[in-house]
Structure formats: C-alpha cells, structure tokens
Write a protein that holds these residues in place. Structure first.
Motif, PDB file in Angstrom:
ATOM      1  N   GLN A  50      21.995-118.268  92.017  1.00  0.00           N
ATOM      2  CA  GLN A  50      22.983-117.367  91.816  1.00  0.00           C
ATOM      3  C   GLN A  50      22.936-116.865  91.417  1.00  0.00           C
ATOM      4  O   GLN A  50      22.978-115.347  92.521  1.00  0.00           O
ATOM      5  CB  GLN A  50      24.213-117.841  91.357  1.00  0.00           C
ATOM      6  CG  GLN A  50      24.832-119.603  92.134  1.00  0.00           C
ATOM      7  CD  GLN A  50      25.566-120.586  91.707  1.00  0.00           C
ATOM      8  OE1 GLN A  50      26.398-119.810  90.107  1.00  0.00           O
ATOM      9  NE2 GLN A  50      26.297-121.117  92.191  1.00  0.00           N
ATOM     10  N   GLU A  95      20.911-114.347  94.019  1.00  0.00           N
ATOM     11  CA  GLU A  95      21.706-113.973  95.252  1.00  0.00           C
ATOM     12  C   GLU A  95      23.090-112.696  94.695  1.00  0.00           C
ATOM     13  O   GLU A  95      22.570-112.105  95.059  1.00  0.00           O
ATOM     14  CB  GLU A  95      22.533-115.098  95.769  1.00  0.00           C
ATOM     15  CG  GLU A  95      23.423-114.927  96.481  1.00  0.00           C
ATOM     16  CD  GLU A  95      22.665-114.572  98.088  1.00  0.00           C
ATOM     17  OE1 GLU A  95      22.936-114.238  98.945  1.00  0.00           O
ATOM     18  OE2 GLU A  95      21.274-114.685  98.337  1.00  0.00           O
ATOM     19  N   HIS A 152      20.578-109.458  94.273  1.00  0.00           N
ATOM     20  CA  HIS A 152      20.201-109.359  95.839  1.00  0.00           C
ATOM     21  C   HIS A 152      21.228-108.432  96.500  1.00  0.00           C
ATOM     22  O   HIS A 152      20.763-107.491  96.608  1.00  0.00           O
ATOM     23  CB  HIS A 152      19.549-110.508  96.115  1.00  0.00           C
ATOM     24  CG  HIS A 152      19.908-110.144  98.056  1.00  0.00           C
ATOM     25  ND1 HIS A 152      18.240-109.496  98.522  1.00  0.00           N
ATOM     26  CD2 HIS A 152      19.911-110.343  98.995  1.00  0.00           C
ATOM     27  CE1 HIS A 152      18.123-109.405  99.694  1.00  0.00           C
ATOM     28  NE2 HIS A 152      19.525-110.194  99.617  1.00  0.00           N
TER      29      HIS A 152
END
Length: 153
Positions: free
Chosen positions: A121, A124, A127
């Motif tokens: 997570q 992510e 990103h």
C-alpha cells in the motif's frame, strides 16, 4: 518353624487390620500400598504371602481390593494419587503449550502478511503521488472566499 492355629489366627487378624489401614490411605512413611508394606505393618514375613504359603489367600484378597479401589477411581496410596494427578496435569499443560505454539505461529504469519500489505500500500501511495506530481493536469483551486453571484428580487 510351624505356628499354632492361635498364632495363625492372630497373624491373619493383624494382616487384615494392616490391610484395612493401607486401603484407607494410612500409608506409613516410606511405604506404599503393596505387599511389602502390608507384611511390614502386620509384622509377618513377606514370603508368607507367596506360593503355597499360609497367607497367599490374603495377598490375593488385598490385591483384589486394591484393584477394586483403583477401578472405582480411588487410589489409597497418596503418592500414587499424586503421580496420577501430576501426569494428568502434565498432559493438559503439554496440550496448552502446543495450542500456544500454534497460536504464536498463526499470529507471526498474520503479522508478516499485514506488513507485506502495508508495504504494498505504501508503494502504491508513493507511486500515485509521483504520478500526480509529474502531470500538469491537476488544477489548484483558489482559496475559498464567499462570492455572491446574482441577487434575489
């Protein structure tokens, strides 16, 4: 050495009295609920309880009564009762230890999975922030002020 009928009767009475005491749990220090202690308590030679000796029938009776008590769940020898109780307790503790070890293993696996999910997570999020910062399509809104548009007539 031969004994008289009166001596034999007296010995049998002593043996039966000692038998009753042992079966009630009155075990002398260092003794057990066995033939050796029975002979000692009755002041009779232990060999008189074996083979074709005169008190074989009393040994058989004693062993039968001890077995009957054990079958009923009663153990006249306090040491034997303690040993039985401790063995049961050890078994329960081993089961609890095995259950605890299994629980620790399951929780360790869960922790590893949770950390892996958190790491994924986080990656992510990093990103998405990089993608959001790299494009100019995001429009920043001005600070909010109260603007009245139009009027009510």
């Amino acid at each position: 050495m031969r004994i008289s009928a009166a001596q034999r009767t007296e010995n049998e009475n002593r043996i039966r009295a000692a038998m009753d005491r042992l079966l009630r749990g009155e075990i002398p220090p260092g003794g057990k609920c066995d033939i050796k202690t029975l002979a000692s308590e009755a002041a009779v030679d232990r060999t008189a309880f074996y083979g074709t000796r005169p008190y074989t029938h009393l040994r058989t009776e004693f062993e039968r009564r001890v077995q009957a008590l054990q079958d009923a769940g009663e153990i006249p020898d306090p040491r034997e009762a303690q040993i039985t109780r401790l063995k049961a307790e050890i078994t329960k503790l081993r089961e609890r230890l095995a259950q605890s070890e299994q629980t620790v293993e399951e929780l360790t696996d869960f922790r590893g999975q949770a950390l892996a999910r958190l790491a994924a997570q986080h990656e992510e999020i990093v990103h998405l922030r990089a993608v959001a910062a790299g494009t100019g399509t995001v429009t920043h809104l001005p600070n909010s002020r109260t603007v009245v548009i139009g009027s009510c007539s």
